[in-house]
Scaffold this motif. Structure first.
Motif, PDB file in Angstrom:
ATOM      1  N   VAL A 113       0.844  -1.196   0.000  1.00  0.00           N
ATOM      2  CA  VAL A 113       0.000   0.000   0.000  1.00  0.00           C
ATOM      3  C   VAL A 113       0.878   1.244   0.000  1.00  0.00           C
ATOM      4  O   VAL A 113       1.870   1.332   0.725  1.00  0.00           O
ATOM      5  CB  VAL A 113      -0.933   0.020   1.230  1.00  0.00           C
ATOM      6  CG1 VAL A 113      -1.774   1.297   1.255  1.00  0.00           C
ATOM      7  CG2 VAL A 113      -1.841  -1.211   1.227  1.00  0.00           C
ATOM      8  N   LEU A 125      -3.989   6.913  -3.639  1.00  0.00           N
ATOM      9  CA  LEU A 125      -3.802   5.659  -2.914  1.00  0.00           C
ATOM     10  C   LEU A 125      -3.468   4.606  -3.958  1.00  0.00           C
ATOM     11  O   LEU A 125      -4.234   4.420  -4.900  1.00  0.00           O
ATOM     12  CB  LEU A 125      -5.085   5.274  -2.161  1.00  0.00           C
ATOM     13  CG  LEU A 125      -5.161   3.827  -1.664  1.00  0.00           C
ATOM     14  CD1 LEU A 125      -4.156   3.583  -0.543  1.00  0.00           C
ATOM     15  CD2 LEU A 125      -6.589   3.485  -1.206  1.00  0.00           C
ATOM     16  N   ASP A 150      -5.757   0.084   8.080  1.00  0.00           N
ATOM     17  CA  ASP A 150      -6.931   0.956   8.111  1.00  0.00           C
ATOM     18  C   ASP A 150      -7.004   1.712   9.431  1.00  0.00           C
ATOM     19  O   ASP A 150      -7.441   2.867   9.484  1.00  0.00           O
ATOM     20  CB  ASP A 150      -8.201   0.130   7.908  1.00  0.00           C
ATOM     21  CG  ASP A 150      -9.073   0.676   6.791  1.00  0.00           C
ATOM     22  OD1 ASP A 150      -8.716   1.718   6.199  1.00  0.00           O
ATOM     23  OD2 ASP A 150     -10.109   0.060   6.485  1.00  0.00           O
ATOM     24  N   LEU A 155      -9.416   2.513   3.610  1.00  0.00           N
ATOM     25  CA  LEU A 155      -8.781   1.669   2.601  1.00  0.00           C
ATOM     26  C   LEU A 155      -9.772   0.664   2.034  1.00  0.00           C
ATOM     27  O   LEU A 155      -9.706   0.295   0.862  1.00  0.00           O
ATOM     28  CB  LEU A 155      -7.587   0.925   3.208  1.00  0.00           C
ATOM     29  CG  LEU A 155      -6.388   1.725   3.679  1.00  0.00           C
ATOM     30  CD1 LEU A 155      -5.334   0.772   4.232  1.00  0.00           C
ATOM     31  CD2 LEU A 155      -5.808   2.566   2.559  1.00  0.00           C
ATOM     32  N   LEU A 189       0.127   5.343   0.396  1.00  0.00           N
ATOM     33  CA  LEU A 189      -0.894   6.330   0.731  1.00  0.00           C
ATOM     34  C   LEU A 189      -0.273   7.719   0.823  1.00  0.00           C
ATOM     35  O   LEU A 189       0.680   7.940   1.562  1.00  0.00           O
ATOM     36  CB  LEU A 189      -1.554   5.980   2.065  1.00  0.00           C
ATOM     37  CG  LEU A 189      -2.583   6.988   2.582  1.00  0.00           C
ATOM     38  CD1 LEU A 189      -3.828   6.988   1.685  1.00  0.00           C
ATOM     39  CD2 LEU A 189      -2.963   6.684   4.029  1.00  0.00           C
ATOM     40  N   SER A 232      -6.703   9.397  -2.463  1.00  0.00           N
ATOM     41  CA  SER A 232      -6.587   9.418  -1.010  1.00  0.00           C
ATOM     42  C   SER A 232      -7.653  10.369  -0.478  1.00  0.00           C
ATOM     43  O   SER A 232      -7.626  11.566  -0.757  1.00  0.00           O
ATOM     44  CB  SER A 232      -5.195   9.906  -0.588  1.00  0.00           C
ATOM     45  OG  SER A 232      -5.157  10.150   0.800  1.00  0.00           O
TER      46      SER A 232
END
Length: 338
Positions: free
Chosen positions: A33, A145, A121, A274, A35, A265
């Protein structure tokens, strides 16, 4: 091939697992991930990550931190720019303070298990509570994201044609269902697949060989800047062939993963997490795993001459929604679109 949803993978689950694809070996698939967000100083973001995930925090420079041995392994936190100051002196601190007015902070994880996404998350919620801002807070933000989802068949990539086809069939509907913020649309990083490429993918057999997909990529794509970036997986699976591609030598990092770049995002927006964009990706994979639904979508595309203008027409949006059935709930319509 998997027309029915089990209780374990119902659309209303917050973070449903990926389906089993016919070409996959069945091993657990990990997700990396990335972000982006604004407003918080990188050191504040780093401390919040340490508090949420544990581990040991190291400051590498004024704008870069590493969290090691956390609940999610190594996590990178940094000012997302090539001009990031390398030092830690007063001048570097001033440079970071100025740059972060328009440049996002980025948190990057190593590949984590799907069950660990819930822990991530939780970190997102803490960042939001501390004042982190998402893409829609300012016209210049355009924060994203990115999800890096492991291939089901990392050795041969036999699942790639199936996934690429499903994404091409769904992309216009996904963009109409919840349009990207203007700050993301004007940037070049998340462009839709070219019309000819998407049309060719729609005609591709789901069990086509990866080489057939590579042929289409070579013919139609010259960069990674699309909502779904297939080039890292291509570079991993066929490095010799990819070396002749127009994007070779650029910022493409070879890895056996789908680089899902389309999501925004929205870290500061109530109700966002998420899980919202994870479920949109799960929808892509569920369509890829269900030949009946994919065939319905391919037929709709073939019968709509103006398909790329997509779904400017409400009837076309509704036709795709109807073809998806309960799966459409994985990608809910944004308020005001009905």
């Amino acid at each position: 091939m998997h027309p029915e949803l089990s209780t374990r993978t119902a659309p209303d689950a917050h973070l449903p697992p990926l389906p089993d694809l016919p070409e996959g070996p069945g091993a657990p698939r990990r997700v990396g991930v990335e972000l982006e967000f604004g407003a918080l100083p990188p050191e504040d973001a780093a401390r919040i990550a340490e508090d949420a995930l544990g581990g040991g925090l190291t400051r590498l420079s004024a704008g870069e931190w590493r969290l090691r041995d956390s609940a999610l392994g190594t996590v990178k936190i940094y000012l997302d720019t090539a001009l990031r100051p390398e030092g830690s002196d007063a001048a570097a601190e001033v440079g970071v303070a100025l740059a972060r007015q328009v440049v996002p902070i980025e948190i990057v994880t190593e590949p984590v298990t799907q069950s660990e996404l819930a822990r991530l998350d939780g970190l997102v919620a803490r960042l939001a509570a501390a004042g982190a801002e998402g893409s829609r807070t300012h016209v210049l933000h355009g924060f994203g994201l990115h999800l890096n989802i492991a291939l089901a068949d990392p050795e041969r990539g036999r699942d790639m044609p199936r996934i690429a086809r499903a994404f091409a069939l769904l992309e216009p509907w996904l963009r109409a269902r919840d349009p990207l913020d203007m700050s993301r649309r004007v940037l070049p990083f998340t462009q839709p697949f070219p019309r000819a490429f998407a049309d060719a993918l729609a005609r591709l057999a789901p069990d086509a060989a990866p080489e057939a997909l590579f042929d289409l990529i070579d013919a139609h794509l010259d960069s990674r800047n699309h909502g779904l970036d297939l080039l890292p997986a291509y570079a991993h699976l066929a490095p010799g062939r990819f070396a002749r591609h127009a994007a070779a030598g650029g910022p493409v990092s070879a890895r056996p993963a789908y680089h899902f770049r389309m999501p925004e995002s929205r870290v500061d927006e109530a109700g966002w997490s998420l899980g919202y964009d994870w479920r949109r990706w799960v929808l892509v994979e569920r369509v890829a795993a269900d030949d009946t639904v994919a065939a319905k979508l391919a037929a709709l595309r073939a019968n709509q001459p103006a398909w790329p203008a997509l779904l400017d027409g409400r009837a076309t949006v509704d036709a795709v929604t109807s073809a998806l059935g309960p799966l459409a709930d994985l990608a809910p319509e944004a308020p005001g679109r009905a």
